[in-house]
Design a protein around this motif. Sequence first.
Motif, PDB file in Angstrom:
ATOM      1  N   SER A 205      -2.126  -0.786  -8.615  1.00  0.00           N
ATOM      2  CA  SER A 205      -1.104   0.251  -8.575  1.00  0.00           C
ATOM      3  C   SER A 205      -0.175   0.050  -7.389  1.00  0.00           C
ATOM      4  O   SER A 205       0.911   0.582  -7.360  1.00  0.00           O
ATOM      5  CB  SER A 205      -1.766   1.620  -8.506  1.00  0.00           C
ATOM      6  OG  SER A 205      -2.583   1.688  -7.354  1.00  0.00           O
ATOM      7  N   THR A 206      -0.599  -0.742  -6.416  1.00  0.00           N
ATOM      8  CA  THR A 206       0.219  -0.944  -5.236  1.00  0.00           C
ATOM      9  C   THR A 206       0.951  -2.283  -5.274  1.00  0.00           C
ATOM     10  O   THR A 206       1.633  -2.635  -4.332  1.00  0.00           O
ATOM     11  CB  THR A 206      -0.646  -0.887  -3.967  1.00  0.00           C
ATOM     12  OG1 THR A 206      -1.657  -1.873  -4.058  1.00  0.00           O
ATOM     13  CG2 THR A 206      -1.261   0.482  -3.804  1.00  0.00           C
TER      14      THR A 206
ATOM     15  N   GLU B 106     -11.069  -1.760  -3.062  1.00  0.00           N
ATOM     16  CA  GLU B 106     -10.793  -0.412  -2.580  1.00  0.00           C
ATOM     17  C   GLU B 106     -10.378  -0.473  -1.122  1.00  0.00           C
ATOM     18  O   GLU B 106     -11.124  -0.951  -0.274  1.00  0.00           O
ATOM     19  CB  GLU B 106     -12.018   0.473  -2.794  1.00  0.00           C
ATOM     20  CG  GLU B 106     -12.313   0.613  -4.276  1.00  0.00           C
ATOM     21  CD  GLU B 106     -13.342   1.665  -4.595  1.00  0.00           C
ATOM     22  OE1 GLU B 106     -14.026   2.147  -3.680  1.00  0.00           O
ATOM     23  OE2 GLU B 106     -13.444   2.012  -5.784  1.00  0.00           O
TER      24      GLU B 106
ATOM     25  N   ARG C  38      -8.055   6.677  -0.675  1.00  0.00           N
ATOM     26  CA  ARG C  38      -8.517   5.383  -1.185  1.00  0.00           C
ATOM     27  C   ARG C  38      -7.390   4.804  -2.032  1.00  0.00           C
ATOM     28  O   ARG C  38      -6.805   5.500  -2.863  1.00  0.00           O
ATOM     29  CB  ARG C  38      -9.764   5.560  -2.036  1.00  0.00           C
ATOM     30  CG  ARG C  38     -10.240   4.237  -2.647  1.00  0.00           C
ATOM     31  CD  ARG C  38     -11.421   4.450  -3.538  1.00  0.00           C
ATOM     32  NE  ARG C  38     -10.991   5.240  -4.693  1.00  0.00           N
ATOM     33  CZ  ARG C  38     -11.799   5.720  -5.601  1.00  0.00           C
ATOM     34  NH1 ARG C  38     -13.089   5.545  -5.493  1.00  0.00           N
ATOM     35  NH2 ARG C  38     -11.331   6.409  -6.625  1.00  0.00           N
ATOM     36  N   GLN C  39      -7.089   3.539  -1.799  1.00  0.00           N
ATOM     37  CA  GLN C  39      -6.086   2.848  -2.593  1.00  0.00           C
ATOM     38  C   GLN C  39      -6.777   1.690  -3.285  1.00  0.00           C
ATOM     39  O   GLN C  39      -7.735   1.126  -2.757  1.00  0.00           O
ATOM     40  CB  GLN C  39      -4.942   2.367  -1.710  1.00  0.00           C
ATOM     41  CG  GLN C  39      -4.249   3.536  -1.011  1.00  0.00           C
ATOM     42  CD  GLN C  39      -2.975   3.126  -0.331  1.00  0.00           C
ATOM     43  OE1 GLN C  39      -2.156   2.419  -0.899  1.00  0.00           O
ATOM     44  NE2 GLN C  39      -2.797   3.593   0.895  1.00  0.00           N
ATOM     45  N   ARG C  40      -6.301   1.329  -4.460  1.00  0.00           N
ATOM     46  CA  ARG C  40      -6.994   0.334  -5.254  1.00  0.00           C
ATOM     47  C   ARG C  40      -6.057  -0.773  -5.691  1.00  0.00           C
ATOM     48  O   ARG C  40      -4.911  -0.513  -6.041  1.00  0.00           O
ATOM     49  CB  ARG C  40      -7.604   0.998  -6.479  1.00  0.00           C
ATOM     50  CG  ARG C  40      -8.561   2.118  -6.109  1.00  0.00           C
ATOM     51  CD  ARG C  40      -8.966   2.922  -7.296  1.00  0.00           C
ATOM     52  NE  ARG C  40     -10.094   2.253  -7.929  1.00  0.00           N
ATOM     53  CZ  ARG C  40     -10.611   2.612  -9.089  1.00  0.00           C
ATOM     54  NH1 ARG C  40     -10.092   3.610  -9.759  1.00  0.00           N
ATOM     55  NH2 ARG C  40     -11.638   1.969  -9.586  1.00  0.00           N
ATOM     56  N   THR C  41      -6.592  -1.979  -5.681  1.00  0.00           N
ATOM     57  CA  THR C  41      -5.892  -3.146  -6.207  1.00  0.00           C
ATOM     58  C   THR C  41      -6.848  -3.812  -7.186  1.00  0.00           C
ATOM     59  O   THR C  41      -7.977  -4.126  -6.825  1.00  0.00           O
ATOM     60  CB  THR C  41      -5.502  -4.132  -5.090  1.00  0.00           C
ATOM     61  OG1 THR C  41      -4.712  -3.439  -4.116  1.00  0.00           O
ATOM     62  CG2 THR C  41      -4.711  -5.300  -5.633  1.00  0.00           C
TER      63      THR C  41
ATOM     64  N   LEU D  82       0.847  -1.176   0.000  1.00  0.00           N
ATOM     65  CA  LEU D  82       0.000   0.000   0.000  1.00  0.00           C
ATOM     66  C   LEU D  82       0.888   1.232   0.000  1.00  0.00           C
ATOM     67  O   LEU D  82       2.011   1.201   0.513  1.00  0.00           O
ATOM     68  CB  LEU D  82      -0.904   0.006   1.231  1.00  0.00           C
ATOM     69  CG  LEU D  82      -1.891  -1.162   1.351  1.00  0.00           C
ATOM     70  CD1 LEU D  82      -2.656  -1.083   2.661  1.00  0.00           C
ATOM     71  CD2 LEU D  82      -2.848  -1.176   0.170  1.00  0.00           C
ATOM     72  N   ALA D  83       0.389   2.302  -0.551  1.00  0.00           N
ATOM     73  CA  ALA D  83       1.148   3.555  -0.548  1.00  0.00           C
ATOM     74  C   ALA D  83       1.290   4.041   0.891  1.00  0.00           C
ATOM     75  O   ALA D  83       0.374   3.871   1.699  1.00  0.00           O
ATOM     76  CB  ALA D  83       0.433   4.601  -1.389  1.00  0.00           C
TER      77      ALA D  83
END
Length: 176
Positions: free
Chosen positions: A132-133, A74, A21-24, A7-8
């Motif tokens: 993106s992570t 998310e 919010r981080q997305r995979t 994760l960022a």
Amino acid sequence: TDNLIRLAPVPIGLSAASAPRQRTELINVSGVGINYEVDEAPLTLLNDENYHLTIARVANPIGTVPPGSSVFLEWYFYPLEARQYNFALNIKYFTAAPAPYFPPPSSGGNSPPKTGASMRKNSSNSIRLKGSTTQQSSTFGVTANTSVNVPIVYQYMKYSVQGIGYDPREPKPIKP
């Protein structure tokens, strides 16, 4: 490694409303829909180990990935301390399409096949986890049952998730 999601980095002390919010991405390259369900027990354990405060959560832990399409898991990460957090991510998945109907032989139909057709790792019918992570994508097989009254066969993807909390008064850590 292939099974690590990073994760960022997120500053400590963010409220639920201000955490990014981080997305995979979950990619389904097969011709059938795939239902997925994130095992939330590792997230609950992580939160319990941190004074019962929410450290990480998935906004959409259950869903369907349409054939030849993708959806995003998310993530929200709320680090309590300036440190690295590690937890497991286990995703259970199975085909979303119902088994085809085979009329009984007595009505002029064909008998159903005796066993299901199984697609193995790196086959054309698969689901991949990408985002993106993540450093790399991974491909996993899907079991497609083609007979009537065959129980659903669950398959699992297992990952480690790493998130870094940092003090916003210090320089932001660089993602490895």
